[in-house]
Design a protein around this motif. Structure first.
Motif, PDB file in Angstrom:
ATOM      1  N   THR A 161     -12.225   3.717 -16.562  1.00  0.00           N
ATOM      2  CA  THR A 161     -12.098   3.907 -15.122  1.00  0.00           C
ATOM      3  C   THR A 161     -13.499   3.957 -14.528  1.00  0.00           C
ATOM      4  N   ALA A 162     -13.679   3.243 -13.435  1.00  0.00           N
ATOM      5  CA  ALA A 162     -14.976   3.278 -12.737  1.00  0.00           C
ATOM      6  C   ALA A 162     -14.723   3.505 -11.254  1.00  0.00           C
ATOM      7  N   PRO A 163     -15.299   4.508 -10.674  1.00  0.00           N
ATOM      8  CA  PRO A 163     -16.141   5.527 -11.281  1.00  0.00           C
ATOM      9  C   PRO A 163     -15.306   6.487 -12.128  1.00  0.00           C
ATOM     10  N   LYS A 164     -15.978   7.238 -12.970  1.00  0.00           N
ATOM     11  CA  LYS A 164     -15.283   8.158 -13.885  1.00  0.00           C
ATOM     12  C   LYS A 164     -14.495   9.236 -13.143  1.00  0.00           C
ATOM     13  N   GLU A 165     -15.027   9.700 -12.030  1.00  0.00           N
ATOM     14  CA  GLU A 165     -14.361  10.728 -11.219  1.00  0.00           C
ATOM     15  C   GLU A 165     -14.057  10.152  -9.834  1.00  0.00           C
ATOM     16  N   PRO A 166     -12.975   9.378  -9.706  1.00  0.00           N
ATOM     17  CA  PRO A 166     -12.676   8.761  -8.410  1.00  0.00           C
ATOM     18  C   PRO A 166     -12.131   9.769  -7.405  1.00  0.00           C
ATOM     19  N   MET A 167     -12.231   9.391  -6.135  1.00  0.00           N
ATOM     20  CA  MET A 167     -11.636  10.237  -5.095  1.00  0.00           C
ATOM     21  C   MET A 167     -10.109  10.163  -5.216  1.00  0.00           C
ATOM     22  N   SER A 168      -9.431  11.115  -4.672  1.00  0.00           N
ATOM     23  CA  SER A 168      -7.969  11.117  -4.709  1.00  0.00           C
ATOM     24  C   SER A 168      -7.432  10.065  -3.738  1.00  0.00           C
ATOM     25  N   MET A 169      -6.180   9.715  -3.896  1.00  0.00           N
ATOM     26  CA  MET A 169      -5.540   8.761  -2.992  1.00  0.00           C
ATOM     27  C   MET A 169      -5.531   9.312  -1.575  1.00  0.00           C
ATOM     28  N   ALA A 170      -5.263  10.606  -1.422  1.00  0.00           N
ATOM     29  CA  ALA A 170      -5.254  11.223  -0.090  1.00  0.00           C
ATOM     30  C   ALA A 170      -6.638  11.134   0.553  1.00  0.00           C
ATOM     31  N   ALA A 171      -7.687  11.383  -0.233  1.00  0.00           N
ATOM     32  CA  ALA A 171      -9.049  11.294   0.303  1.00  0.00           C
ATOM     33  C   ALA A 171      -9.388   9.851   0.683  1.00  0.00           C
ATOM     34  N   ALA A 172      -8.941   8.891  -0.121  1.00  0.00           N
ATOM     35  CA  ALA A 172      -9.183   7.473   0.202  1.00  0.00           C
ATOM     36  C   ALA A 172      -8.488   7.096   1.502  1.00  0.00           C
TER      37      ALA A 172
END
Length: 188
Positions: A148-159
């Motif tokens: 997965t890139a980035p390793k710590e993605p934002m949440s769907m709600a944040a996106a």
């Protein structure tokens, strides 16, 4: 897709796995393959502007032929899976002239799919579990790679809060040559 203006990368997930088929049981026949390998990639993008500005750019990028086309390379009229159908859907707020509901648009090509949030109707979200989980698609894993890139993605709600609309580009849809790219058949 990253070259398409109006898309902001959120997260990419690539999974590649090979699994042994089951050898059968008293009540079940063995699977047709001894070994089966599949690969799938899904990229989530944020769309900070209007999706109807981005959809034509996806068609113009020449990534694939989205949906059925006529002999001159134009979208077939009213054909689901095409850019023109998706634009009509948004222009007419998901309704035909008689008021009946249109089918939800997606762009589809061999082994590829583009889907996005519609006003008041976000995509069904596999996002959180999908990104953070790398479980194989059944069988017994012989080989498995997931990144997965980035390793710590934002949440769907944040996106959605940041961009307004989330769009997915999937490669290796079930049934495509990428999804199941290698098999070893069981000897009969």
């Amino acid at each position: 897709m990253s070259a398409v203006r109006g898309l902001e990368h959120v997260v990419t997930r690539l999974s590649d796995s090979c699994g042994q088929g089951h050898s059968g049981s008293l009540l079940e026949a063995p699977s047709a393959d001894v070994l089966s390998c599949s690969m799938q990639a899904v990229v989530y993008y944020g769309v900070p502007g209007d999706i109807t500005d981005v959809l034509p750019r996806i068609g113009e990028a020449g990534i694939a032929v989205w949906g059925p086309q006529d002999g001159e390379g134009r979208d077939m009229p009213h054909a689901r899976g095409t850019v023109s159908y998706a634009l009509t859907y948004h222009r007419d707020h998901g309704r035909y002239p008689d008021g009946s509901l249109m089918s939800t648009p997606v762009l589809e090509a061999a082994g590829m799919r583009v889907d996005w949030d519609r006003p008041g109707m976000p995509m069904p979200s596999r996002f959180e579990g999908f990104v953070h989980s790398c479980d194989p698609d059944g069988g017994h894993p012989v080989y498995e790679r997931c990144s997965t890139a980035p390793k710590e993605p934002m949440s769907m709600a944040a996106a959605r809060d940041q961009y307004g609309t989330v769009l997915t580009f999937s490669l290796g849809e079930p049934g495509s040559s990428a999804y199941q790219y290698f098999t070893v058949p069981r000897r009969q």
